[in-house]
Design an enzyme around this catalytic site. Sequence first.
Site, mmCIF file in Angstrom:
data_model
loop_
_atom_site.group_PDB
_atom_site.id
_atom_site.type_symbol
_atom_site.label_atom_id
_atom_site.label_comp_id
_atom_site.label_asym_id
_atom_site.label_seq_id
_atom_site.Cartn_x
_atom_site.Cartn_y
_atom_site.Cartn_z
ATOM 1 N N ALA A 1 0.872 -1.172 0.000
ATOM 2 C CA ALA A 1 0.000 0.000 0.000
ATOM 3 C C ALA A 1 0.907 1.220 0.000
ATOM 4 C CB ALA A 1 -0.865 -0.008 1.257
ATOM 5 N N GLY B 1 0.680 -4.982 0.910
ATOM 6 C CA GLY B 1 -0.507 -5.038 0.045
ATOM 7 C C GLY B 1 -0.224 -5.696 -1.301
ATOM 8 N N GLU C 1 -0.471 -9.298 -0.627
ATOM 9 C CA GLU C 1 -1.898 -9.538 -0.367
ATOM 10 C C GLU C 1 -2.686 -9.571 -1.684
ATOM 11 O OE1 GLU C 1 -1.929 -6.356 2.633
ATOM 12 O OE2 GLU C 1 -2.790 -7.809 4.025
ATOM 13 N N GLU D 1 4.632 -5.262 7.344
ATOM 14 C CA GLU D 1 3.867 -4.217 8.035
ATOM 15 C C GLU D 1 4.290 -3.978 9.481
ATOM 16 O OE1 GLU D 1 2.552 -6.327 5.856
ATOM 17 O OE2 GLU D 1 0.912 -5.417 4.739
HETATM 18 C C1 HXC Z 1 5.028 4.308 -1.104
HETATM 19 C C2 HXC Z 1 6.926 3.371 -1.954
HETATM 20 C C3 HXC Z 1 6.575 2.106 -1.430
HETATM 21 C C4 HXC Z 1 5.355 2.012 -0.713
HETATM 22 C C5 HXC Z 1 8.471 1.924 -2.435
HETATM 23 N N1 HXC Z 1 8.106 3.201 -2.570
HETATM 24 N N2 HXC Z 1 7.547 1.230 -1.741
HETATM 25 N N3 HXC Z 1 6.160 4.455 -1.798
HETATM 26 N N4 HXC Z 1 4.619 3.154 -0.576
HETATM 27 N N5 HXC Z 1 4.899 0.865 -0.213
HETATM 28 C C6 HXC Z 1 8.818 4.283 -3.257
HETATM 29 C C7 HXC Z 1 9.982 4.797 -2.424
HETATM 30 O O1 HXC Z 1 9.540 5.736 -1.480
HETATM 31 C C8 HXC Z 1 10.846 5.435 -3.497
HETATM 32 O O2 HXC Z 1 10.286 6.674 -3.856
HETATM 33 C C9 HXC Z 1 10.653 4.492 -4.684
HETATM 34 O O3 HXC Z 1 9.430 3.793 -4.443
HETATM 35 C C10 HXC Z 1 11.764 3.479 -4.829
HETATM 36 O O4 HXC Z 1 11.909 2.797 -3.606
HETATM 37 P P1 HXC Z 1 13.298 2.638 -2.814
HETATM 38 O O5 HXC Z 1 12.969 2.371 -1.387
HETATM 39 O O6 HXC Z 1 14.205 3.783 -3.122
HETATM 40 O O7 HXC Z 1 13.890 1.329 -3.523
HETATM 41 P P2 HXC Z 1 14.882 0.262 -2.908
HETATM 42 O O8 HXC Z 1 15.917 0.912 -2.062
HETATM 43 O O9 HXC Z 1 15.317 -0.599 -4.029
HETATM 44 O O10 HXC Z 1 13.977 -0.612 -1.908
HETATM 45 C C11 HXC Z 1 12.915 -1.376 -2.403
HETATM 46 C C12 HXC Z 1 11.982 -1.809 -1.240
HETATM 47 C C13 HXC Z 1 11.584 -0.555 -0.432
HETATM 48 C C14 HXC Z 1 12.725 -2.793 -0.345
HETATM 49 C C15 HXC Z 1 10.779 -2.502 -1.865
HETATM 50 O O11 HXC Z 1 11.085 0.435 -1.347
HETATM 51 C C16 HXC Z 1 10.547 -0.807 0.621
HETATM 52 O O12 HXC Z 1 10.870 -1.343 1.676
HETATM 53 N N6 HXC Z 1 9.315 -0.367 0.362
HETATM 54 C C17 HXC Z 1 8.238 -0.449 1.329
HETATM 55 C C18 HXC Z 1 7.741 -1.861 1.424
HETATM 56 C C19 HXC Z 1 6.647 -1.989 2.479
HETATM 57 O O13 HXC Z 1 6.899 -1.714 3.682
HETATM 58 N N7 HXC Z 1 5.451 -2.403 2.066
HETATM 59 C C20 HXC Z 1 4.309 -2.544 2.962
HETATM 60 C C21 HXC Z 1 3.546 -1.270 2.991
HETATM 61 S S1 HXC Z 1 2.258 -1.324 4.163
HETATM 62 P P3 HXC Z 1 11.142 8.041 -3.869
HETATM 63 O O14 HXC Z 1 10.120 9.088 -4.192
HETATM 64 O O15 HXC Z 1 11.747 8.172 -2.514
HETATM 65 O O16 HXC Z 1 12.160 7.797 -4.944
HETATM 66 C C22 HXC Z 1 1.018 -2.175 3.418
HETATM 67 C C23 HXC Z 1 -0.241 -2.276 4.219
HETATM 68 C C24 HXC Z 1 -1.350 -2.949 3.472
HETATM 69 O O17 HXC Z 1 1.115 -2.661 2.341
HETATM 70 C C25 HXC Z 1 -2.631 -2.874 4.228
HETATM 71 C C26 HXC Z 1 -3.307 -1.556 4.190
HETATM 72 C C27 HXC Z 1 -4.694 -1.569 4.790
#
Ligand code: HXC
Length: 258
Positions: free
Chosen positions: A66, A112, A115, A135
Amino acid sequence: MSYENITTTQKERVHYITVNRPKQLNALNKATIQELHEALKSAEADENTRVVILTGSGEKAFVAGADIKEFADFDTENGKQLAAEGQKKLFDFIENLSKPVIAAVNGFALGGGLELAMASHIRIASDNAKLGLPEVSLGVIPGYGGTQRLSQLVGRGKAMELITTAGMISASDAQNWGLVNHVVPQEELMALAEKIALKICNNSGNAIKSAIKAVNANYQASVNGYEVEVAEFGNCFGTPEFIEGTTAFIEKRKPKFK
Ligand code: HXC
């Protein structure tokens, strides 16, 4: 229909939906969830579509979760609403679609994103894919059905480990866990998805709809799956596709389902 966050194409009876926010690693913001809902709704209604292939654009991510930037300042009520709306519009919606959805996981499938893959009927992955539910590292828990579907797919023990460690597993571990069915090099991923899709297209769409309903019934509280199976089995009889399927067998030819 034109979309901003996804692309769609139709090739014969296969409908392709690609989440298209590669700079954000295809993170699911509200607008993307709404567009996916619309695209899936049209695929469901389109008589020409028999199967959907869902993937992410670029070579790095299926969907990285998400969109964290969108919910970073939410309170309890906003959080509940985000999860409930998303589950209804997208995750439960996919699971209950009458046409199979194949998730072609082409890179990160996190939160997400995993999911979304788990709500799909069939999952395949490229060998660079990384899967996880991170998460708890953000101070929340999976909210789009992840705690339920991961346990269903891999068992409670492995689900607890993946969720509480917030770790990521490789595509090959995901295959060993039963989380994805096949793993192939990235350049072969879409070809494999299409091969599975075309096999599905050879079969009765009507029977597939009943089969999805019956399989899903096993996971619904207060529903007796065996009874649903009996009812759906009965519903197939007398349909034009049942008549074509059985007649083709007797006439020693391949069935032609419309
Ligand atoms: C918003 C995201 C994102 C996310 C990546 N980006 N994942 N933006 N939401 N979930 C964005 C980063 O901010 C960045 O933008 C760009 O994508 C590239 O990501 P990087 O982090 O620079 O890439 P990298 O270093 O290669 O790392 C990849 C990664 C990391 C390991 C996948 O991006 C990461 O950990 N992302 C978050 C993963 C996560 O925690 N997902 C769960 C979310 S909570 P900029 O603008 O800075 O370049 C969820 C809840 C669901 O899903 C339920 C809801 C009800």
